[in-house]
Scaffold this motif. Structure first.
Motif, short mmCIF file in Angstrom:
data_model
loop_
_atom_site.label_atom_id
_atom_site.label_comp_id
_atom_site.label_asym_id
_atom_site.label_seq_id
_atom_site.Cartn_x
_atom_site.Cartn_y
_atom_site.Cartn_z
N GLY A 134 49.76 50.75 46.88
CA GLY A 134 49.70 49.29 46.86
C GLY A 134 49.36 48.70 45.61
N LEU A 135 48.74 49.66 44.73
CA LEU A 135 48.44 49.23 43.34
C LEU A 135 49.36 49.56 42.16
CD1 LEU A 135 44.79 50.42 43.42
CD2 LEU A 135 45.63 48.65 44.15
N GLU A 149 51.48 45.72 31.40
CA GLU A 149 51.17 44.80 32.50
C GLU A 149 50.62 45.39 33.58
OE1 GLU A 149 51.09 40.89 34.00
OE2 GLU A 149 50.96 41.99 31.85
N ARG A 150 51.20 46.59 33.87
CA ARG A 150 50.83 47.61 34.96
C ARG A 150 49.45 47.84 34.83
NH1 ARG A 150 54.16 52.67 34.62
NH2 ARG A 150 55.89 51.16 35.61
N GLU A 151 49.08 48.25 33.56
CA GLU A 151 47.60 48.57 33.51
C GLU A 151 46.46 47.53 33.78
OE1 GLU A 151 44.43 51.10 33.18
OE2 GLU A 151 46.53 51.48 33.82
N ARG A 152 47.25 46.21 32.97
CA ARG A 152 46.49 45.12 33.22
C ARG A 152 46.28 44.58 34.74
NH1 ARG A 152 46.33 39.73 33.88
NH2 ARG A 152 48.67 39.74 34.41
N ILE A 153 47.29 44.81 35.24
CA ILE A 153 47.12 44.54 36.99
C ILE A 153 46.32 45.35 37.62
CG2 ILE A 153 48.54 43.86 39.01
CD1 ILE A 153 48.58 41.82 37.23
N ARG A 154 46.48 46.74 37.26
CA ARG A 154 45.82 47.70 37.96
C ARG A 154 44.45 47.48 37.96
NH1 ARG A 154 44.15 53.48 37.56
NH2 ARG A 154 44.09 53.09 35.52
N LEU A 157 42.94 44.79 39.85
CA LEU A 157 43.17 45.14 41.33
C LEU A 157 42.02 45.87 41.69
CD1 LEU A 157 46.69 45.30 42.44
CD2 LEU A 157 45.02 43.50 42.53
N LEU A 158 41.71 46.89 40.73
CA LEU A 158 40.36 47.73 40.88
C LEU A 158 39.09 47.19 41.03
CD1 LEU A 158 41.52 50.95 38.79
CD2 LEU A 158 41.38 50.84 41.06
N HIS A 159 38.94 46.29 39.96
CA HIS A 159 37.80 45.40 39.97
C HIS A 159 37.58 44.60 41.26
CE1 HIS A 159 37.46 45.86 35.54
NE2 HIS A 159 36.23 46.09 35.86
N ALA A 160 38.74 44.13 41.52
CA ALA A 160 38.78 43.27 43.04
C ALA A 160 38.41 43.93 44.13
CB ALA A 160 40.11 42.87 43.18
N LEU A 161 38.97 45.44 44.16
CA LEU A 161 38.44 46.26 45.54
C LEU A 161 37.03 46.55 45.24
CD1 LEU A 161 41.71 48.52 45.48
CD2 LEU A 161 40.76 46.88 47.27
N GLU A 162 36.44 46.59 44.20
CA GLU A 162 34.85 47.04 44.18
C GLU A 162 34.24 45.67 44.66
OE1 GLU A 162 34.47 48.25 39.84
OE2 GLU A 162 35.52 50.03 40.26
N SER A 163 34.57 44.40 43.94
CA SER A 163 34.08 43.34 44.57
C SER A 163 34.16 43.14 45.99
CB SER A 163 34.58 42.02 43.74
OG SER A 163 34.25 42.41 42.40
N LEU A 164 35.16 43.40 46.56
CA LEU A 164 35.59 43.45 48.23
C LEU A 164 34.57 44.18 48.73
CD1 LEU A 164 37.29 42.40 50.38
CD2 LEU A 164 38.85 44.39 49.88
N VAL A 183 39.97 53.30 48.49
CA VAL A 183 41.09 52.91 47.59
C VAL A 183 41.05 52.92 46.27
CG1 VAL A 183 42.85 51.12 47.40
CG2 VAL A 183 41.99 51.43 49.74
N ALA A 184 40.06 52.18 45.84
CA ALA A 184 39.52 52.08 44.27
C ALA A 184 39.39 53.58 43.77
CB ALA A 184 38.44 51.25 44.02
N ALA A 185 38.32 54.27 44.59
CA ALA A 185 38.16 55.66 43.97
C ALA A 185 39.16 56.74 44.15
CB ALA A 185 36.69 56.16 44.73
N THR A 186 39.97 56.70 44.98
CA THR A 186 41.35 57.24 45.15
C THR A 186 42.27 57.01 43.77
OG1 THR A 186 40.98 57.54 47.66
CG2 THR A 186 43.11 58.16 46.84
N ASN A 187 42.41 56.04 43.58
CA ASN A 187 43.45 55.63 42.81
C ASN A 187 42.88 56.00 41.39
OD1 ASN A 187 44.62 53.08 40.77
ND2 ASN A 187 46.05 53.39 42.37
#
Length: 249
Positions: A134-135, A149-154, A157-164, A183-187
């Motif tokens: 999903g990332l 762009e892939r790394e920027r978005i990734r 999203l990792l920061h967002a998952l931690e905030s979530l 999900v963040a830790a697995t990615n």
């Protein structure tokens, strides 16, 4: 992208999917993008606004002269318009995505921004990818612009998952907090902030053994891959008899 269905479910909309794509969905159907037009479509969509034709042509077809690159761009546009729904508005000097086309990256980035800024909606707290796929933006693409762009978005999203996870934890929704942090830790298994968030969620749920197991696994990985120890704050989190307190962010 079932995980993002709530965010992308604008009824009647034409959606350009760059996660796992590119492909297009329109009401009741999925539309393939012509192979020779995918890079141009993704490049224009990721710019978010108008992009100069010369810049697009030079970036996407750097080999050869400007005339050849411009010809390749025209050919790509022709194939796109012939084999897909109208997506790009082409002017004499610039290109832009049609205003009625929804781009999954833009929608999901706004979701991430709301979480990171601490202003999520109720719906935002129920939306998260179910796994690492999903990332993955434009999987298998190795153009420099796509990789950046892939790394920027990734990272976003990792920061967002931690905030979530932290937000859910504050609401007492520990099980969901664990899932988001996982999900963040697995990615990114070596990402300390993700591991810290996951440990905090396990501890808040009262699962000290799970937290200890996760820490031991992370410590072993860090030693193997980098030859270093986790930050002392992680040791402190799983110290026996320590009362739970949210991890520092």
């Amino acid at each position: 992208m079932d995980a993002w269905a709530q965010l992308l479910g604008t009824e009647g909309a034409t959606v350009l999917h760059l996660f796992g794509g590119p492909y297009v969905t329109a009401p009741a159907r999925r539309i393939s993008v012509p192979e020779g037009s995918k890079r141009l479509l993704a490049f224009v969509a990721l710019h978010g606004d108008r992009v100069e034709r010369r810049h697009a042509a030079g970036t996407l077809w750097p080999a050869g002269d400007d005339l050849r690159a411009a010809g390749n761009l025209r050919s790509s546009l022709w194939r796109l318009n012939r084999g897909c729904v109208p997506l790009i508005e082409a002017g004499k000097s610039s290109l832009s995505l049609r205003g009625d086309v929804v781009v999954d990256v833009h929608v999901i980035t706004r979701w991430a921004n709301r979480l990171i800024d601490g202003r999520p909606t109720a719906t935002d707290l129920t939306v998260r990818p179910s796994g690492v796929d999903g990332l993955d933006l434009l999987p298998g693409w190795y153009d420099d612009w796509a990789l950046m762009e892939r790394e920027r978005i990734r990272q976003r999203l990792l920061h967002a998952l931690e905030s979530l996870s932290a937000t859910l934890l504050g609401l007492g929704r520990c099980r969901e907090a664990v899932e988001a942090a996982m999900v963040a830790a697995t990615n990114e298994p070596l990402r300390e902030s993700a591991q810290r968030t996951l440990l905090a969620a396990h501890l808040a749920e009262g699962n000290w053994v799970e937290a200890k197991r996760q820490f031991t696994s992370y410590r072993r990985l860090l030693n193997t891959e980098l030859g270093i120890e986790p930050h002392p704050c992680l040791f402190a989190m799983v110290r026996p008899g320590r009362a739970y307190a949210p991890a520092e962010r």
